[in-house]
Design a protein around this motif. Structure first.
Motif, mmCIF file in Angstrom:
data_model
loop_
_atom_site.group_PDB
_atom_site.id
_atom_site.type_symbol
_atom_site.label_atom_id
_atom_site.label_comp_id
_atom_site.label_asym_id
_atom_site.label_seq_id
_atom_site.Cartn_x
_atom_site.Cartn_y
_atom_site.Cartn_z
ATOM 1 N N ASP A 1 -36.805 -47.986 95.612
ATOM 2 C CA ASP A 1 -35.779 -46.976 96.148
ATOM 3 C C ASP A 1 -36.435 -45.609 96.799
ATOM 4 O O ASP A 1 -36.167 -45.138 97.917
ATOM 5 N N ALA B 1 -38.776 -59.112 105.043
ATOM 6 C CA ALA B 1 -38.110 -57.766 105.137
ATOM 7 C C ALA B 1 -37.358 -57.243 106.264
ATOM 8 O O ALA B 1 -35.984 -56.911 106.337
ATOM 9 N N SER C 1 -34.128 -59.588 106.736
ATOM 10 C CA SER C 1 -33.077 -59.224 105.775
ATOM 11 C C SER C 1 -32.509 -57.866 105.919
ATOM 12 O O SER C 1 -31.527 -57.358 105.806
ATOM 13 N N GLN D 1 -37.919 -51.447 90.706
ATOM 14 C CA GLN D 1 -36.982 -51.021 91.461
ATOM 15 C C GLN D 1 -37.058 -49.731 91.764
ATOM 16 O O GLN D 1 -36.679 -49.297 92.984
ATOM 17 N N ARG E 1 -36.288 -48.514 109.602
ATOM 18 C CA ARG E 1 -34.599 -48.345 110.229
ATOM 19 C C ARG E 1 -34.365 -47.036 110.649
ATOM 20 O O ARG E 1 -34.428 -46.089 110.129
ATOM 21 N N LYS F 1 -33.771 -55.563 104.182
ATOM 22 C CA LYS F 1 -33.643 -54.911 102.895
ATOM 23 C C LYS F 1 -35.350 -55.076 102.476
ATOM 24 O O LYS F 1 -35.970 -55.840 102.815
ATOM 25 N N PRO F 2 -35.605 -54.049 101.372
ATOM 26 C CA PRO F 2 -36.950 -53.997 100.961
ATOM 27 C C PRO F 2 -37.142 -55.386 100.299
ATOM 28 O O PRO F 2 -36.105 -55.832 99.604
ATOM 29 N N GLN F 3 -38.487 -55.923 100.313
ATOM 30 C CA GLN F 3 -38.720 -57.363 99.566
ATOM 31 C C GLN F 3 -39.988 -57.052 98.671
ATOM 32 O O GLN F 3 -41.046 -56.328 99.143
ATOM 33 N N THR G 1 -42.275 -52.225 109.697
ATOM 34 C CA THR G 1 -42.190 -52.182 108.176
ATOM 35 C C THR G 1 -43.185 -51.140 107.848
ATOM 36 O O THR G 1 -44.252 -51.024 108.161
ATOM 37 N N VAL H 1 -41.089 -52.555 103.212
ATOM 38 C CA VAL H 1 -39.521 -51.719 103.455
ATOM 39 C C VAL H 1 -39.504 -51.637 104.799
ATOM 40 O O VAL H 1 -40.338 -51.070 105.698
ATOM 41 N N THR I 1 -38.027 -46.615 100.069
ATOM 42 C CA THR I 1 -36.979 -46.978 101.092
ATOM 43 C C THR I 1 -36.929 -45.343 101.768
ATOM 44 O O THR I 1 -36.545 -45.496 102.820
#
Length: 861
Positions: A506, A442, A445, A502, A481, A447-449, A489, A478, A509
């Protein structure tokens, strides 16, 4: 004695550190920027000539510099809030160039007439502006002004730059706090929108309600609902209201291609028009807006989960009234309103839409609660605890953790864990390599995984194996950032397979974004606290340097032996090599260490000294490397060690031969790797220090007797300097006598002008076993005993000591043999054991036996 310019420099440096510490304390004490700047306006004049302190912040949306606050310590008509284009202000120039600006005479400055005119009206004659910039962004500039011309020097500017760096962190934190508060208000308003939608079944009443609520966060005068009529394929204004509660008759219709709302409906893209008359595609819409006084507007698609409905519009009587952040917020409002509109238009789907609305409300409430926790806590563990309880209500899960990444060592630390059904295999504080973990995937990348049980089985990490052993079936990681910096994470897991959608990702996130702010704030607060502690420690050391009676520049003497030593000092000072100073006690080893530091490139940084023999063995490691709170019994607070304190400077370890064997290996590692861990901590700290060691012991013999590590000895013995005893530099004795006589008589308010020649002759002949220290103590005692201008030295003491020390001169081998024989006789020729001759002589039994054989010592029959 310290010469006046150097003393003045030290006093100035100490005052600067003290003022910077006061600035740090003011920052800690004030969360309100005007209050902080008012405090600074009264603190800084102790150090520099400051009558006005100003804060100018850059508005990126409008590209102007705004005078946020102006404070003074003299009577003045304080007026804030001025806004000017960046190029028309000195603060704008500083913000653009990131270079400080100094104007010594405002009458000669013609680049910014509006600004300088206002300053002259307040009586300002000179000013200095420094950039306000953090590691993350440029904020603006900080101004300092004086009623005097030429009030600031280059040194003052450098000092004010340091003040600016500290204040920039505080301003950034306050702005972050304001942003968080603004976000909280928006989230609360979204909740109110949700409640308003739930309480109104009539669209007119709903929009009148919204027109009264929304301007609290987004300023506008008009709100409009524009719906698509599929039968006639036109866009129709369904309701048009104002923020004052008035309604304008609806019914305005246009074909899709002639309507701004039609363009949004067709493209499903928001439309932002900063200036009404510059938008030429929709002339009929522009004419209507001109009639009601709208200067700028934005429209957002109104689309439910089922179909496209139309658009919602917001208009303002002010040009450029809406920004990107407003558009994002209004998009969230439009998303909720779309549901309400769809419910009204399709009553048969009201129950389903209500469930969706409740779901959204719960998630918004979760974000609001997380945001409140972030705003009210600096401890991210408390934020984490508040978040997990709220998160479980909205998103069922069995496991939540916070893993922070250490980029230097490329590992994750489990800083927080909530796992009620745990078998105890995982616990807070665990750490391990980042490689081979879901969190690393994660993080890399960005991005969330999502991972199922099969995915987890492919990872090699021990932590993943423990998760599987705990029964975890699905995991969502997640990234945390903040300001384009990846901190770690947020990990949520379940004992059920396929537990996360999904939509859940979101939500997580958004939650992770809030937690990332809390983590960064906490780390920043910790860094500021540690820096404050370090500055306080350095201040104490600087004060100690000022108070010390030994001046490292005053190495008195002109003998060849001393000149040779000072030549070695000059050679090695410019390098970074370790220096080992050898010599008897009282020969001035610390003076040589100070001379090395003062002639090196590190002379502007701290010189930290420590006598290893003066500190109990049990506390020596803590003194050298520091400790964390709770590291051992009595460790009630965090402590910075001497190595960390000397970072960038020089560390002088006196009596290094007294360091115990068990600590020598750790010292060797620091010298080789320049890194260590505090007691009770696993975090590795890197330092840049230059080590100077000293001892009056024979380290080579200690190595042979295995009382000192050979590898450490070789590491210390890079450049040995032998400080000569006073008996080997007798020609320096007259100089030293005169120097010490002058020094101590001045302190005692006496005038000693003459030293008898016979006294000087006796002092020059004496063998001085205590070296320079013994000589100074004798001269100080003589100064006390001297009633007039002639120095009366108690020579009888020296003659008695000389008689006691007089003995026939023999060879070294004969003296050693006699000494060993006396020890053997005293112990009745018992060699080993705690009371044997070997123990009394401080050597091993085998070493003593070897020497006896070599010297031919045996017991007579």
């Amino acid at each position: 004695m310290v010469d006046e310019p150097r003393q003045s420099h030290l006093d100035s440096t100490s005052a600067q550190y003290r003022t910077l510490l006061e600035v740090s304390e003011a920052i800690t004490a004030h969360r309100d920027l005007p209050e902080l700047f008012r405090d600074l306006a009264h603190r800084l004049p102790h150090m520099v000539d400051v009558n006005f302190v100003a804060l100018s912040l850059h508005d990126p949306g409008r590209n102007v510099m705004r005078l946020h606050t102006l404070q003074a310590n003299v009577p003045a008509e304080i007026v804030g809030g001025h806004e000017e284009p960046v190029e028309e202000t000195p603060a704008g120039l500083v913000w653009q160039t990131q270079q400080s600006l100094l104007v010594l005479d405002i009458a000669e400055e013609h680049r910014w007439p509006k600004v300088t005119q206002r300053m002259q009206e307040d009586g300002i004659n000179s000013f200095c502006v420094v950039p306000l910039t953090t590691a993350v962004r440029r904020l603006g500039a900080m101004g300092f002004a004086s009623l005097q011309k030429g009030a600031y020097s280059k040194t003052d500017v450098e000092f004010l730059q340091q003040v600016g760096k500290q204040v920039a962190v505080a301003v950034d934190n306050v702005l972050h706090h304001q942003d968080l508060t603004h976000d909280r208000d928006r989230l609360r308003l979204l909740l109110e929108v949700s409640e308003s939608i739930a309480s109104h079944r009539d669209l007119g009443a709903l929009f009148r309600d919204l027109a009264g609520r929304l301007p609290v966060v987004v300023r506008f005068e008009y709100i409009a609902l524009i719906l698509h009529d599929p039968e006639r394929n036109v866009m129709k204004t369904h309701t048009l209201g104002t923020s004052e509660g008035e309604s304008i008759p609806p019914g305005f219709e246009l074909p899709i291609e002639e309507s701004a709302g039609g363009w949004v409906f067709s493209t499903q893209q928001p439309l932002l028009v900063p200036c009404r008359d510059k938008e030429t595609r929709f002339p009929k819409v522009t004419a209507l807006l001109r009639e009601i006084g709208v200067q700028s507007y934005c429209l957002l698609p109104l689309t439910s989960a089922v179909r496209r409905l139309g658009a919602i519009g917001f208009g303002s009587a002010t040009p450029c009234a809406f920004g990107g952040a407003d558009l994002d917020f209004l998009q969230q409002v439009a998303t909720q309103i779309a549901v309400a509109v769809d419910n009204v238009l399709h009553d048969e789907s009201a129950q389903s839409a209500q469930q969706q609305l409740t779901h959204e409300r719960d998630r918004v409430r979760l974000l609001l609660e997380v945001n409140n926790a972030v705003v009210s806590n600096l401890d991210f563990r408390e934020v984490f605890a508040a978040t997990t309880s709220c998160l479980r209500r909205v998103l069922p899960n069995d496991y939540t953790s916070l893993a922070l990444h250490d980029p230097d060592q490329d590992l994750f630390r489990l800083y927080a864990l909530d796992f009620p059904s745990s078998k105890g295999l995982l616990h807070e504080g665990m750490e391990g390599p980042a490689e081979g973990t879901p969190a690393e995937t994660a993080l890399r990348s960005g991005k969330p995984q999502l991972f199922d049980e099969t995915d987890l089985g492919k990872f090699s990490s021990e932590v993943v194996k423990l998760l599987l052993a705990e029964g975890i079936k699905s995991v969502c990681c997640v990234p945390l950032r903040s300001h384009n910096r990846l901190l770690g994470t947020l990990n949520v897991a379940s004992l059920r397979p396929g537990a996360f959608t999904q939509d859940d990702v979101d939500l997580l996130t958004q939650v992770a974004n809030q937690i990332a702010i809390a983590v960064e704030n906490a780390l920043g607060y910790q860094e500021i606290t540690e820096l404050k502690d370090k500055l306080a420690k350095e201040k104490l050391y600087l004060e100690d340097e000022i108070r010390t009676e030994l001046n490292f520049e005053e190495i008195v003497g002109d003998s060849p032996a001393l000149k040779q030593v000072l030549k070695q000092v000059e050679i090695v000072a410019s390098t970074v090599s370790t220096v080992l100073i050898l010599g008897e006690t009282g020969t001035g080893k610390e003076l040589l260490a100070r001379a090395i530091h003062n002639r090196s490139e590190r002379r502007g940084r701290t010189f930290v000294k420590m006598n290893c023999a003066a500190i109990p063995t049990g506390l020596l490691e803590s003194e050298l490397f520091g400790h964390e709170k709770g590291a051992f019994t009595g460790a009630i607070a965090h402590k910075i060690g001497r190595f960390e304190l000397a970072d960038g400077g020089t560390l002088f370890l006196d009596e290094v031969g007294d360091i115990p064997l068990e600590l020598q290996s750790k010292l060797l590692r620091v010298l080789q790797e320049q890194e260590f861990e505090r007691l009770g901590s696993t975090k590795t700290i890197r330092v840049d220090i230059r080590l100077v060691a000293a001892t009056n012991r024979d380290l080579g013999a200690m190595v042979a007797d295995k009382q000192f590590r050979s590898d450490l000895y070789y590491r210390l013995n890079v450049f040995p300097i032998v400080s000569p005893p006073l008996r080997e530099r007798r020609e320096d004795i007259p100089l030293l006598v005169r120097y010490f006589a002058q020094k101590h008589s001045s302190r005692m308010n006496k005038q000693i002008e003459r030293i008898p020649s016979e006294t000087m002759a006796v002092l020059s002949r004496y063998h001085w076993p205590g070296n320079v220290r013994e000589l100074e103590n004798l001269i100080e005692r003589a100064a006390i005993l001297s009633p007039g201008v002639e120095l009366h030295v108690p020579l009888a003491e020296l003659k008695a000591a000389a008689r006691e020390g007089t003995q026939p001169v023999t060879t070294l081998e004969a003296a050693e043999r006699e000494h060993i024989v006396r020890a053997l006789q005293a112990t009745k020729w018992v060699i080993g054991g705690s009371s044997g001759a070997a123990a009394k002589l401080g050597m091993k039994r085998t070493t003593l036996q070897s020497k006896m054989q070599k010297l031919g010592i045996s017991r007579s029959p």
